[in-house]
Design a protein around this motif. Structure first.
Motif, PDB file in Angstrom:
ATOM      1  N   UNK A  21       0.815  -1.210   0.000  1.00 55.94           N
ATOM      2  CA  UNK A  21       0.000   0.000   0.000  1.00 55.94           C
ATOM      3  C   UNK A  21       0.850   1.262   0.000  1.00 55.94           C
ATOM      4  N   UNK A  22       2.105   1.131  -0.414  1.00 57.37           N
ATOM      5  CA  UNK A  22       3.048   2.232  -0.322  1.00 57.37           C
ATOM      6  C   UNK A  22       2.564   3.475  -1.056  1.00 57.37           C
ATOM      7  N   UNK A  23       1.881   3.278  -2.174  1.00 62.07           N
ATOM      8  CA  UNK A  23       1.466   4.428  -2.978  1.00 62.07           C
ATOM      9  C   UNK A  23       0.107   4.990  -2.594  1.00 62.07           C
ATOM     10  N   UNK A  24      -0.541   4.380  -1.636  1.00 62.87           N
ATOM     11  CA  UNK A  24      -1.844   4.864  -1.190  1.00 62.87           C
ATOM     12  C   UNK A  24      -1.629   5.913  -0.101  1.00 62.87           C
ATOM     13  N   UNK A  25      -1.645   7.181  -0.463  1.00 65.09           N
ATOM     14  CA  UNK A  25      -1.344   8.245   0.494  1.00 65.09           C
ATOM     15  C   UNK A  25      -2.597   8.913   1.037  1.00 65.09           C
ATOM     16  N   UNK A  26      -3.747   8.324   0.781  1.00 65.82           N
ATOM     17  CA  UNK A  26      -4.985   8.934   1.238  1.00 65.82           C
ATOM     18  C   UNK A  26      -5.132   8.894   2.751  1.00 65.82           C
ATOM     19  N   UNK A  30       4.056   8.251   5.867  1.00 61.31           N
ATOM     20  CA  UNK A  30       5.176   7.869   6.704  1.00 61.31           C
ATOM     21  C   UNK A  30       6.285   7.357   5.791  1.00 61.31           C
ATOM     22  N   UNK A  31       7.377   8.099   5.733  1.00 62.61           N
ATOM     23  CA  UNK A  31       8.474   7.763   4.820  1.00 62.61           C
ATOM     24  C   UNK A  31       9.364   6.657   5.353  1.00 62.61           C
ATOM     25  N   UNK A  32       9.112   6.211   6.590  1.00 66.38           N
ATOM     26  CA  UNK A  32      10.029   5.278   7.227  1.00 66.38           C
ATOM     27  C   UNK A  32       9.514   3.841   7.252  1.00 66.38           C
ATOM     28  N   UNK A  33       8.275   3.636   6.878  1.00 66.29           N
ATOM     29  CA  UNK A  33       7.700   2.299   6.957  1.00 66.29           C
ATOM     30  C   UNK A  33       6.926   1.966   5.693  1.00 66.29           C
ATOM     31  N   UNK A  34       6.730   0.674   5.470  1.00 67.38           N
ATOM     32  CA  UNK A  34       5.922   0.183   4.358  1.00 67.38           C
ATOM     33  C   UNK A  34       4.672  -0.485   4.908  1.00 67.38           C
ATOM     34  N   UNK A  35       3.559  -0.270   4.228  1.00 65.99           N
ATOM     35  CA  UNK A  35       2.266  -0.816   4.631  1.00 65.99           C
ATOM     36  C   UNK A  35       1.835  -1.912   3.657  1.00 65.99           C
ATOM     37  N   UNK A  36       1.315  -2.998   4.196  1.00 63.71           N
ATOM     38  CA  UNK A  36       0.811  -4.097   3.378  1.00 63.71           C
ATOM     39  C   UNK A  36      -0.565  -4.507   3.872  1.00 63.71           C
ATOM     40  N   UNK A  37      -1.442  -4.794   2.942  1.00 68.46           N
ATOM     41  CA  UNK A  37      -2.724  -5.404   3.277  1.00 68.46           C
ATOM     42  C   UNK A  37      -2.616  -6.881   2.955  1.00 68.46           C
ATOM     43  N   UNK A  38      -3.094  -7.739   3.865  1.00 70.06           N
ATOM     44  CA  UNK A  38      -3.026  -9.178   3.618  1.00 70.06           C
ATOM     45  C   UNK A  38      -4.413  -9.796   3.775  1.00 70.06           C
ATOM     46  N   UNK A  39      -4.603 -10.908   3.131  1.00 65.42           N
ATOM     47  CA  UNK A  39      -5.751 -11.779   3.359  1.00 65.42           C
ATOM     48  C   UNK A  39      -5.206 -13.108   3.841  1.00 65.42           C
ATOM     49  N   UNK A  40      -5.710 -13.603   4.970  1.00 63.32           N
ATOM     50  CA  UNK A  40      -5.204 -14.871   5.482  1.00 63.32           C
ATOM     51  C   UNK A  40      -6.375 -15.733   5.934  1.00 63.32           C
ATOM     52  N   UNK A  41      -6.128 -17.042   5.991  1.00 68.35           N
ATOM     53  CA  UNK A  41      -7.172 -18.004   6.302  1.00 68.35           C
ATOM     54  C   UNK A  41      -7.164 -18.386   7.780  1.00 68.35           C
ATOM     55  N   UNK A  42      -8.333 -18.344   8.384  1.00 68.03           N
ATOM     56  CA  UNK A  42      -8.509 -18.803   9.765  1.00 68.03           C
ATOM     57  C   UNK A  42      -9.844 -19.538   9.831  1.00 68.03           C
ATOM     58  N   UNK A  43      -9.821 -20.783  10.253  1.00 73.07           N
ATOM     59  CA  UNK A  43     -11.061 -21.569  10.361  1.00 73.07           C
ATOM     60  C   UNK A  43     -11.847 -21.538   9.050  1.00 73.07           C
TER      61      UNK A  43
END
Length: 281
Positions: A21-26, A30-43
Motif C-alpha cells: 500500500x506504499x502508494x496509497x497516500x490517502x 510515513x516515509x520510514x515504513x511500508x504498509x501491506x494489506x493481507x488476506x489470510x485463512x482462519x477456520x
C-alpha cells in the motif's frame, strides 16, 4: 517498491494474498515504513489484516507488535487513523501486524467479541513468527478498548509473547453493563448472549476474574475521562494484581484522558514503546 519476502517454506502461514500500500497516500504519510494489506485463512474464513514494517535495508530481525483493534463488527475497523498509529509504532523499529477480525465488511464470519475471533489474532502471531524479518522471540501485544480485552484473553492462550499493553481496556463485563447499558442490548446479547443463560461467556471476557493466569508483564493505561470504558474497571484489575502479588506490571491513569488517550498520544506511545523495549530479550 519493496515487498514482503516469504519464509523459506513459502507457506506465509496460510496468508493467501498481500498488497503493498506504499502508494496509497490517502490515509497515511510515513516515509520510514511500508504498509501491506493481507488476506489470510482462519477456520476456513478469509480475514483481512495489515503488516507494517520499517523500510530499512538492515538484515537483523525485528521485534513485532500485534495490534488489536477495538470496536465490534464493522465499527472500529482498522482505518487510516489506526494505520497511522501502527505506522508510528513501526517507525520505532517494530513489525506491526493487525487484524480486522471476522464478521465485518472486510472479513468473513461472525464477530463473537472475544470468542472464536481470538483465532484471528493467534494466527497473526504464527504469521509473525514465520516472517523472515521478525525476531520470533520478541513478540508483544497491544490492545485498545475491546482489543485490550482480547489482549488479556490471548495471554491465556499462548506462551509466544513477551509482554502486553492495553489502553482503555474493559476488565469486567458485569461492570461494563452498569456503565453503558446500551452495550449489553446492542452488542453483548447479540454477539455472545445474555447474562442469565450465558453467564460464563461474561467471565471469559473479564480478566479481573482470572488475572492470575496472565503470566506476561502488563502495562495498563487508562483515562479518567473515558466515556466508553469506566476507569473503575482498570482500577479493579490493578488492585487485584497487587493483592495477588504480581510485580511485573505497571500502570498509569491519565487525569482527563479520553478513551484512546489521544489527548496524551505522545506520552502514551512513549510508555508503550519503552515497555516493549524493556521486556524484549
Amino acid at each position: 517498491m519493496s515487498c514482503i519476502k516469504r519464509s523459506k517454506n513459502e507457506s506465509f502461514h496460510e496468508a493467501i494474498s498481500y498488497q503493498n500500500l506504499l502508494n496509497n497516500t490517502d490515509f497515511f504519510n510515513n516515509d520510514f515504513v511500508d504498509f501491506y494489506k493481507i488476506k489470510y485463512l482462519v477456520d476456513t474464513l478469509n480475514i483481512e489484516g495489515f503488516i507494517v514494517k520499517p523500510n530499512q535495508n538492515k538484515t537483523e530481525k525485528l521485534p513485532a507488535i500485534i495490534f488489536c483493534r477495538g470496536g465490534n463488527q464493522s465499527f472500529g475497523m482498522l482505518n487510516g487513523y489506526q494505520l497511522r498509529m501502527m505506522g508510528n509504532l513501526s517507525a520505532e523499529g517494530y513489525v506491526v501486524l493487525g487484524s480486522q477480525l471476522r464478521g465485518n465488511m472486510a472479513s468473513e464470519g461472525v464477530d463473537e467479541f472475544g470468542g472464536k475471533d481470538l483465532n484471528d489474532i493467534l494466527k497473526l502471531i504464527e504469521i509473525a513468527k514465520e516472517l523472515d524479518f521478525v525476531d520470533e522471540k520478541n513478540i508483544h501485544i497491544l490492545g485498545y478498548s475491546r482489543g485490550g480485552m482480547n489482549t488479556y484473553q490471548i495471554s491465556k492462550l499462548t506462551d509466544n509473547i513477551n509482554s502486553i499493553a492495553v489502553v482503555g481496556a474493559p476488565t469486567n463485563k458485569f461492570e461494563s453493563i452498569k456503565f453503558r447499558e446500551s452495550m449489553y442490548h446492542q452488542v453483548y446479547k447479540p454477539l455472545f448472549g445474555d447474562t442469565i443463560t450465558n453467564k460464563e461467556a461474561y467471565f471469559k471476557r473479564s480478566a479481573v476474574y482470572w488475572h492470575k493466569e496472565i503470566n506476561e508483564p502488563i502495562l495498563i493505561l487508562h483515562g479518567t475521562d473515558d466515556n466508553r470504558v469506566a476507569v473503575e474497571e482498570a482500577k479493579q484489575l490493578i488492585d487485584s494484581l497487587k493483592i495477588s502479588g504480581k510485580t511485573d506490571f505497571s500502570y498509569k491513569l491519565f487525569e482527563g484522558g479520553n478513551h484512546t488517550l489521544s489527548n496524551f498520544a505522545d506520552e502514551r506511545d512513549s510508555l508503550i514503546i519503552n515497555w516493549f523495549k524493556t521486556h524484549s530479550k
